[in-house]
Motif scaffolding. Structure first.
Motif: not given
Length: 352
Positions: A210-227
């Motif tokens: 099984i490959s190592p984990v990859y592609d976590c870029g969508a976590s932590f509400l990555s599309q939410a701005n600071s406001n």
């Protein structure tokens, strides 16, 4: 934490797929997939000198999510944060993800070529057809739709995977628990897979691992701005939603119900998935043990000015809330069920 200067690395011609702009870099020993941040919708800079436009935090999420998987004891792609002159000519903070297929242990010392290929689950071709259709690739759809019952059937019946059925199932659900912790909605069939031998004529063959984990870029509400993050932090209702129901996964429990996604909180706490329950039992103590290290990592990112103090506070609140409401809550329910079962067995023995 150390921030690299990726402009010092060589640019390679190797090409990687994905929605973010990507560049392949090399330090002479390894290849790296460099991912750039994307401008938020409606907030595209008007010129190269416009530094006020806010970008998605996919690079930050990629790095932080990967580090958390690693802290939890799951093999993960190595990631590094650094500055790089992006496609528009502006130098920004980006993330470089090591191409694990070019690790020294997989390289031929004479030719320099890798001995393995990464094959995602979405690209895996199988030796049977979906019931009632002529589709002989089953999950070979570009959109990567994932259904838990369908995946289990594939792992158990595919001639390529069935010998490692138990191992695949265990690893998949352990990773599912960590994805719940970091709020990763994007673990579709294109974002996990297997390493297979690169030699031979067949593109898909017996898996090596099984490959190592990859592609976590969508976590932590990555599309939410600071406001938006400040707004969420100041609202008990919005926080509670993000501790339980949002974001949903691209994975659904059953094929016949169509793709509706899973709300982590309600699904975990339902205890309806026995394999997930086993993963919850295994992973909860591990995650609890490393929570202080996760918070220290976030504090280090704030101290190094990689993220703002308010974003750091949100990340820690997000992690704590999701651990308590999704993972620990279901773990305690499972413990209670287990205790009740033990008590019942004792009562039965006494009656006999």
């Amino acid at each position: 934490m150390f921030i690299y200067d990726f402009d010092k690395l060589d640019i390679s011609r190797k090409v990687y797929d994905g929605c973010e702009p990507k560049t392949c870099l090399s330090d002479g020993r390894h290849f790296y997939v460099l991912k750039e941040p994307r401008p938020m919708k409606g907030n595209i800079p008007s010129s190269r000198k416009d530094q006020q436009a806010e970008y998605y935090y996919n690079c930050i999420s990629e790095y932080l999510g990967s580090e958390i998987f690693n802290l939890c004891g799951i093999e993960t792609q190595k990631t590094y944060l650094g500055n790089f002159t992006c496609h528009d000519g502006v130098k920004r903070l980006c993330v470089a993800c090591e191409d694990f297929t070019t690790d020294e242990k997989y390289l031929d010392l004479d030719t320099g070529k890798t001995s393995v290929l990464l094959i995602s689950m979405a690209m895996y071709k199988h030796d049977f057809k979906r019931q009632g259709t002529n589709d002989d690739t089953l999950v070979g759809r570009e959109d990567g739709d994932a259904y838990l019952d369908e995946l289990d059937y594939i792992w158990l019946n595919s001639k390529y995977l069935k010998d490692k059925y138990e191992k695949i199932k265990k690893e998949y659900y352990n990773r599912f628990v960590v994805d719940a912790l970091i709020g990763n909605p994007d673990r579709h069939n294109g974002n996990w897979g297997f390493l297979v031998p690169a030699s031979g004529d067949e593109k898909i063959k017996e898996i090596f691992k099984i490959s190592p984990v990859y592609d976590c870029g969508a976590s932590f509400l990555s599309q939410a701005n600071s406001n938006r993050l400040v707004e969420v932090l100041n609202s008990k209702e919005l926080l509670q939603t993000r501790f339980n129901d949002f974001p949903k996964t691209q994975v659904s429990p059953r094929l016949q119900n169509g793709l509706t996604g899973i709300k982590f909180g309600s699904y975990f706490n339902s205890l309806e998935n026995e394999e997930l329950n086993k993963a919850i039992i295994e992973m909860t103590p591990k995650i609890k043990e490393v929570l202080p290290d996760i918070y220290d990592l976030i504090d280090d990112m704030v101290y190094s000015e990689v993220i703002s103090k308010s974003r750091g506070n949100f990340y820690k609140t997000f992690i704590e809330g999701r651990f308590n409401n999704i993972i620990l809550s279901s773990y305690l329910k499972l413990e209670k069920v287990s205790d009740c079962s033990i008590d019942k067995e004792k009562d039965d023995e006494m009656e006999r």
